[in-house]
Design an enzyme around this catalytic site. Sequence first.
Site: not given
Ligand code: PGA
Length: 248
Positions: A9, A89, A91, A167, A207, A229
Amino acid sequence: MVYIVANWKMNKDSKQSKSLMNEIVCFDFYDSSKINVIISPPTIYLSQLKNRRSDLAAQNISNYSNGPYTGEISSKMVSEYVSYVIIGHSERRQLFCETDEIISEKINQCNNENLKSIVCFGESLESRNKSHHLDFIRKQLDNIINSYDKSSINNLILAYEPVWAIGSGNSATVQEICEVHDYTRSILNDNFGKTIGTTVPIIYGGSCTKDNAKPILANLNVNGLLIGGASLDLMHFKSIIKEANEVT
Ligand code: PGA
């Protein structure tokens, strides 16, 4: 093949990116004929991280091919550095208003350059709580799959990422993941026939950690992980690849 995709990210500066990548390319404990480690750094670092052992992925591209689009970067521009692009994604869908239509356009841009798209889909917390998650996913999947035909489908990697798991430290359970991955596989098989449908990798993200990587990867229709993360920490990421290596 198991895909382990690191989505950095908007994290790490230039020095940190180089140093993390230098460590990752030295990993010699896994079987690279069975595990494909793909790193997706911020776009500005792609050129400095090129020519390393790990494959690179862009985190985003423009839905346009070229022209007066200030700040945008085309699929052709990133194709000099990457083999993969993350598309859709959550986001980007939520914070940057990417619609299904825009996502289809981006997939087309990738297909034009013969880039592989790691296309994300996944339900909101609200639809999960109402047990509408499969309907929610179906709409996204239909849009994604309609952007491919039998000649381009080998450019697709699907990434199931429930929005509420990203996340949050709250991964989906193995049962929840298998329900969606098995459902996705059946849609692929219905659309392309079993011989082709079973070749499309379906990876999970949300996660992922060294503790849940193995139980998640141990399932038939889970072909990899998309890690946010936990991929920013060298030792944690290394442990996840070690777990994946044990499953393959
Ligand atoms: P995360 O993110 O492992 O921090 O949950 C995964 C992603 O957004 O691709």
